[in-house]
Write an enzyme that holds these catalytic residues in place. Sequence first.
Site, PDB file in Angstrom:
ATOM      1  CG  PHE A  96     -12.350   1.064   8.882  1.00  0.00           C
ATOM      2  CD1 PHE A  96     -11.931   0.734   7.744  1.00  0.00           C
ATOM      3  CD2 PHE A  96     -12.967   0.369   9.691  1.00  0.00           C
ATOM      4  CE1 PHE A  96     -12.059  -0.910   7.300  1.00  0.00           C
ATOM      5  CE2 PHE A  96     -13.010  -0.929   9.654  1.00  0.00           C
ATOM      6  CZ  PHE A  96     -12.801  -1.481   8.192  1.00  0.00           C
ATOM      7  CD  GLU A 107      -8.739  -9.416  -2.946  1.00  0.00           C
ATOM      8  OE1 GLU A 107      -7.500  -9.729  -2.827  1.00  0.00           O
ATOM      9  OE2 GLU A 107      -9.372  -9.287  -2.079  1.00  0.00           O
ATOM     10  NE  ARG A 157      -5.386 -12.660   5.492  1.00  0.00           N
ATOM     11  CZ  ARG A 157      -6.227 -11.610   5.687  1.00  0.00           C
ATOM     12  NH1 ARG A 157      -6.209 -10.801   4.403  1.00  0.00           N
ATOM     13  NH2 ARG A 157      -6.847 -11.301   6.633  1.00  0.00           N
ATOM     14  NE  ARG A 208      -1.158  -5.982   7.466  1.00  0.00           N
ATOM     15  CZ  ARG A 208      -2.619  -6.577   7.259  1.00  0.00           C
ATOM     16  NH1 ARG A 208      -2.957  -7.641   7.942  1.00  0.00           N
ATOM     17  NH2 ARG A 208      -3.427  -6.035   6.271  1.00  0.00           N
ATOM     18  CG  HIS A 251      -5.067  -6.393   0.152  1.00  0.00           C
ATOM     19  ND1 HIS A 251      -6.174  -6.375   0.856  1.00  0.00           N
ATOM     20  CD2 HIS A 251      -5.169  -7.282  -0.842  1.00  0.00           C
ATOM     21  CE1 HIS A 251      -7.003  -7.513   0.268  1.00  0.00           C
ATOM     22  NE2 HIS A 251      -6.413  -8.118  -0.701  1.00  0.00           N
ATOM     23  CG  ASN A 269      -2.715  -2.870   7.389  1.00  0.00           C
ATOM     24  OD1 ASN A 269      -2.636  -2.352   6.404  1.00  0.00           O
ATOM     25  ND2 ASN A 269      -3.876  -3.693   7.723  1.00  0.00           N
ATOM     26  CE  LYS A 308      -3.336  -2.333   2.904  1.00  0.00           C
ATOM     27  NZ  LYS A 308      -4.314  -2.436   4.187  1.00  0.00           N
ATOM     28  CB  THR A 335      -5.941  -6.392  10.643  1.00  0.00           C
ATOM     29  OG1 THR A 335      -6.628  -7.309   9.758  1.00  0.00           O
ATOM     30  CG2 THR A 335      -6.396  -4.887   9.734  1.00  0.00           C
ATOM     31  CE1 TYR A 365      -9.051  -3.298   1.779  1.00  0.00           C
ATOM     32  CE2 TYR A 365      -8.155  -1.405   1.073  1.00  0.00           C
ATOM     33  CZ  TYR A 365      -7.840  -2.462   1.450  1.00  0.00           C
ATOM     34  OH  TYR A 365      -6.635  -2.823   1.931  1.00  0.00           O
TER      35      TYR A 365
HETATM   36  P1  IDP Z   1      -6.855  -7.289   6.311  1.00  0.00           P
HETATM   37  O1  IDP Z   1      -5.910  -6.242   5.441  1.00  0.00           O
HETATM   38  O2  IDP Z   1      -5.981  -7.861   7.301  1.00  0.00           O
HETATM   39  O3  IDP Z   1      -7.603  -8.524   5.388  1.00  0.00           O
HETATM   40  P2  IDP Z   1      -9.501  -6.083   6.624  1.00  0.00           P
HETATM   41  O4  IDP Z   1     -10.452  -6.123   7.871  1.00  0.00           O
HETATM   42  O5  IDP Z   1      -9.828  -6.846   5.437  1.00  0.00           O
HETATM   43  O6  IDP Z   1      -7.857  -6.634   7.168  1.00  0.00           O
HETATM   44  O7  IDP Z   1      -9.469  -4.740   6.683  1.00  0.00           O
HETATM   45  C1  IDP Z   1      -9.028  -3.899   5.358  1.00  0.00           C
HETATM   46  C2  IDP Z   1      -7.909  -2.884   5.510  1.00  0.00           C
HETATM   47  O8  IDP Z   1      -8.947  -1.872   6.233  1.00  0.00           O
HETATM   48  C3  IDP Z   1      -7.039  -3.213   6.502  1.00  0.00           C
HETATM   49  O9  IDP Z   1      -5.978  -3.728   6.148  1.00  0.00           O
HETATM   50  C4  IDP Z   1      -6.577  -1.772   7.057  1.00  0.00           C
HETATM   51  O10 IDP Z   1      -5.866  -1.022   6.427  1.00  0.00           O
HETATM   52  C5  IDP Z   1      -8.073  -1.286   7.169  1.00  0.00           C
HETATM   53  N1  IDP Z   1      -8.765  -1.400   8.362  1.00  0.00           N
HETATM   54  C6  IDP Z   1      -9.243  -2.423   9.044  1.00  0.00           C
HETATM   55  N2  IDP Z   1      -9.946  -2.244  10.070  1.00  0.00           N
HETATM   56  C7  IDP Z   1      -9.647  -0.916  10.633  1.00  0.00           C
HETATM   57  C8  IDP Z   1     -10.077   0.063  11.506  1.00  0.00           C
HETATM   58  O11 IDP Z   1     -10.611  -0.585  12.424  1.00  0.00           O
HETATM   59  N3  IDP Z   1      -9.649   1.221  11.449  1.00  0.00           N
HETATM   60  C9  IDP Z   1      -9.066   1.753  10.321  1.00  0.00           C
HETATM   61  N4  IDP Z   1      -8.703   1.001   9.210  1.00  0.00           N
HETATM   62  C10 IDP Z   1      -8.900  -0.446   9.384  1.00  0.00           C
HETATM   63 MG    MG Z   2      -9.212  -8.212   4.329  1.00  0.00          MG
END
Ligand code: IDP
Ligand code: MG
Length: 148
Positions: free
Chosen positions: A57, A126, A85, A102, A115, A112, A9, A91, A49
Amino acid sequence: MQQTLILLKPDAVQRRLVGDLTARFERKGLRLTGLKLVQTPRETAEKHYAVHKGKPFYESLLSFLTSGPTVAMVWEGREAVAVCRNLMGLTDGAKAPPGTIRGDFAISVQNNLVHGSDSPENAAIEIALWFKPDELVKFAPTDANWVG
Ligand code: IDP
Ligand code: MG
Protein backbone atom coordinates in the site's frame (compact mmCIF):
# COMPACT_ATOMS: atom_id res chain seq x y z
CA MET A 1 5.24 16.34 29.48
CA GLN A 2 5.28 14.75 26.05
CA GLN A 3 4.81 16.14 22.57
CA THR A 4 3.30 14.28 19.63
CA LEU A 5 2.77 14.97 15.94
CA ILE A 6 -0.80 14.75 14.67
CA LEU A 7 -1.72 15.03 11.00
CA LEU A 8 -5.25 15.57 9.78
CA LYS A 9 -4.78 13.88 6.43
CA PRO A 10 -6.26 15.14 3.14
CA ASP A 11 -9.50 13.19 3.61
CA ALA A 12 -10.13 15.10 6.86
CA VAL A 13 -9.65 18.45 5.13
CA GLN A 14 -11.71 17.48 2.07
CA ARG A 15 -14.52 16.13 4.26
CA ARG A 16 -14.51 19.40 6.29
CA LEU A 17 -13.75 17.56 9.53
CA VAL A 18 -10.84 19.75 10.63
CA GLY A 19 -12.87 21.54 13.30
CA ASP A 20 -14.53 18.40 14.70
CA LEU A 21 -11.28 16.43 14.86
CA THR A 22 -9.19 19.25 16.32
CA ALA A 23 -11.83 19.74 19.01
CA ARG A 24 -11.33 16.18 20.23
CA PHE A 25 -7.65 16.76 20.98
CA GLU A 26 -8.35 20.17 22.46
CA ARG A 27 -11.14 19.13 24.81
CA LYS A 28 -9.11 16.17 26.11
CA GLY A 29 -6.81 18.68 27.78
CA LEU A 30 -3.89 18.57 25.38
CA ARG A 31 -2.13 21.83 24.62
CA LEU A 32 -1.70 23.08 21.06
CA THR A 33 1.95 23.87 20.36
CA GLY A 34 2.06 24.02 16.54
CA LEU A 35 -0.51 24.19 13.74
CA LYS A 36 -0.33 24.68 9.98
CA LEU A 37 -1.93 23.72 6.68
CA VAL A 38 0.52 22.03 4.31
CA GLN A 39 0.49 20.85 0.71
CA THR A 40 2.81 17.95 1.50
CA PRO A 41 5.79 17.51 -0.84
CA ARG A 42 6.41 13.92 -2.00
CA GLU A 43 9.81 13.97 -0.26
CA THR A 44 8.21 14.77 3.11
CA ALA A 45 5.62 12.01 2.61
CA GLU A 46 8.39 9.53 1.74
CA LYS A 47 10.34 10.41 4.88
CA HIS A 48 7.24 10.38 7.05
CA TYR A 49 6.19 6.90 5.89
CA ALA A 50 9.71 5.48 5.31
CA VAL A 51 8.94 2.59 7.66
CA HIS A 52 6.25 1.38 5.22
CA LYS A 53 8.46 1.45 2.10
CA GLY A 54 8.09 -1.82 0.15
CA LYS A 55 4.63 -2.62 1.50
CA PRO A 56 1.86 -3.15 -1.10
CA PHE A 57 0.00 0.00 0.00
CA TYR A 58 3.07 2.29 0.09
CA GLU A 59 2.63 4.05 -3.28
CA SER A 60 -1.09 4.48 -2.75
CA LEU A 61 -0.41 5.89 0.72
CA LEU A 62 2.03 8.47 -0.67
CA SER A 63 -0.48 9.49 -3.36
CA PHE A 64 -3.13 9.87 -0.68
CA LEU A 65 -0.98 11.99 1.64
CA THR A 66 0.11 14.29 -1.21
CA SER A 67 -3.34 14.49 -2.86
CA GLY A 68 -4.48 17.63 -1.03
CA PRO A 69 -3.81 19.76 2.01
CA THR A 70 -2.95 18.24 5.38
CA VAL A 71 -3.22 19.95 8.76
CA ALA A 72 -0.06 19.34 10.79
CA MET A 73 -0.27 19.86 14.54
CA VAL A 74 1.88 19.36 17.62
CA TRP A 75 0.01 18.58 20.83
CA GLU A 76 1.62 18.53 24.25
CA GLY A 77 0.55 17.01 27.54
CA ARG A 78 0.88 14.14 29.99
CA GLU A 79 1.37 10.87 28.05
CA ALA A 80 0.46 12.79 24.88
CA VAL A 81 1.61 10.01 22.50
CA ALA A 82 -0.58 7.28 24.03
CA VAL A 83 -3.43 9.68 24.75
CA CYS A 84 -3.59 10.68 21.08
CA ARG A 85 -3.30 7.11 19.80
CA ASN A 86 -6.25 6.20 22.03
CA LEU A 87 -8.27 9.16 20.77
CA MET A 88 -7.54 8.05 17.17
CA GLY A 89 -8.46 4.37 17.52
CA LEU A 90 -7.24 1.37 15.50
CA THR A 91 -5.75 1.93 12.03
CA ASP A 92 -8.67 0.27 10.21
CA GLY A 93 -11.71 2.48 10.52
CA ALA A 94 -13.96 -0.58 10.28
CA LYS A 95 -12.35 -2.02 13.42
CA ALA A 96 -11.81 1.17 15.42
CA PRO A 97 -14.25 1.39 18.33
CA PRO A 98 -17.00 4.00 18.46
CA GLY A 99 -15.93 7.02 20.46
CA THR A 100 -12.57 7.17 18.68
CA ILE A 101 -11.93 9.47 15.71
CA ARG A 102 -11.52 6.60 13.26
CA GLY A 103 -14.34 4.64 14.89
CA ASP A 104 -16.73 7.54 14.54
CA PHE A 105 -15.69 8.97 11.14
CA ALA A 106 -13.81 6.35 9.07
CA ILE A 107 -14.57 2.97 7.47
CA SER A 108 -11.45 2.71 5.25
CA VAL A 109 -8.01 1.36 6.21
CA GLN A 110 -6.09 3.91 4.17
CA ASN A 111 -8.37 6.92 4.38
CA ASN A 112 -8.45 6.96 8.16
CA LEU A 113 -8.29 10.74 8.64
CA VAL A 114 -5.51 11.08 11.15
CA HIS A 115 -1.87 10.26 11.89
CA GLY A 116 -0.37 10.20 15.37
CA SER A 117 3.21 9.43 16.38
CA ASP A 118 3.57 5.94 17.89
CA SER A 119 6.39 6.64 20.39
CA PRO A 120 8.05 9.67 21.99
CA GLU A 121 11.20 8.92 19.94
CA ASN A 122 9.29 8.91 16.66
CA ALA A 123 7.36 11.98 17.78
CA ALA A 124 10.61 13.94 18.07
CA ILE A 125 11.72 12.80 14.59
CA GLU A 126 8.33 13.55 13.02
CA ILE A 127 7.98 16.97 14.68
CA ALA A 128 11.42 17.90 13.27
CA LEU A 129 10.29 16.70 9.82
CA TRP A 130 7.08 18.76 9.75
CA PHE A 131 7.97 21.87 11.81
CA LYS A 132 10.79 24.35 12.10
CA PRO A 133 11.70 25.12 15.74
CA ASP A 134 10.34 28.68 15.51
CA GLU A 135 6.94 27.36 14.38
CA LEU A 136 6.38 25.79 17.80
CA VAL A 137 4.97 28.10 20.44
CA LYS A 138 5.43 27.57 24.18
CA PHE A 139 2.92 29.22 26.46
CA ALA A 140 1.68 28.88 30.03
CA PRO A 141 -1.85 27.42 30.03
CA THR A 142 -4.12 29.37 32.33
CA ASP A 143 -6.22 26.30 33.21
CA ALA A 144 -3.31 24.01 34.21
CA ASN A 145 -4.54 23.69 37.81
CA TRP A 146 -7.84 22.33 36.56
CA VAL A 147 -6.76 20.12 33.64
CA GLY A 148 -3.73 18.62 35.42
P1 IDP B 1 -1.27 4.05 12.02
O1 IDP B 1 -1.58 5.28 11.20
O2 IDP B 1 -2.46 3.59 12.81
O3 IDP B 1 0.00 4.18 12.85
P2 IDP B 1 0.30 2.32 10.24
O4 IDP B 1 0.30 0.83 10.29
O5 IDP B 1 1.52 3.03 10.73
O6 IDP B 1 -1.02 2.84 10.97
O7 IDP B 1 0.04 2.72 8.70
C1 IDP B 1 0.23 4.06 8.28
C2 IDP B 1 -0.93 4.43 7.40
O8 IDP B 1 -0.90 3.63 6.22
C3 IDP B 1 -2.31 4.18 7.99
O9 IDP B 1 -2.75 5.20 8.85
C4 IDP B 1 -3.17 4.06 6.76
O10 IDP B 1 -3.47 5.35 6.21
C5 IDP B 1 -2.23 3.34 5.80
N1 IDP B 1 -2.37 1.87 5.84
C6 IDP B 1 -1.96 1.01 6.82
N2 IDP B 1 -2.23 -0.25 6.52
C7 IDP B 1 -2.83 -0.22 5.30
C8 IDP B 1 -3.36 -1.25 4.43
O11 IDP B 1 -3.33 -2.44 4.73
N3 IDP B 1 -3.91 -0.80 3.26
C9 IDP B 1 -3.96 0.51 2.90
N4 IDP B 1 -3.47 1.49 3.68
C10 IDP B 1 -2.91 1.13 4.87
MG1 MG C 1 1.97 4.35 12.25
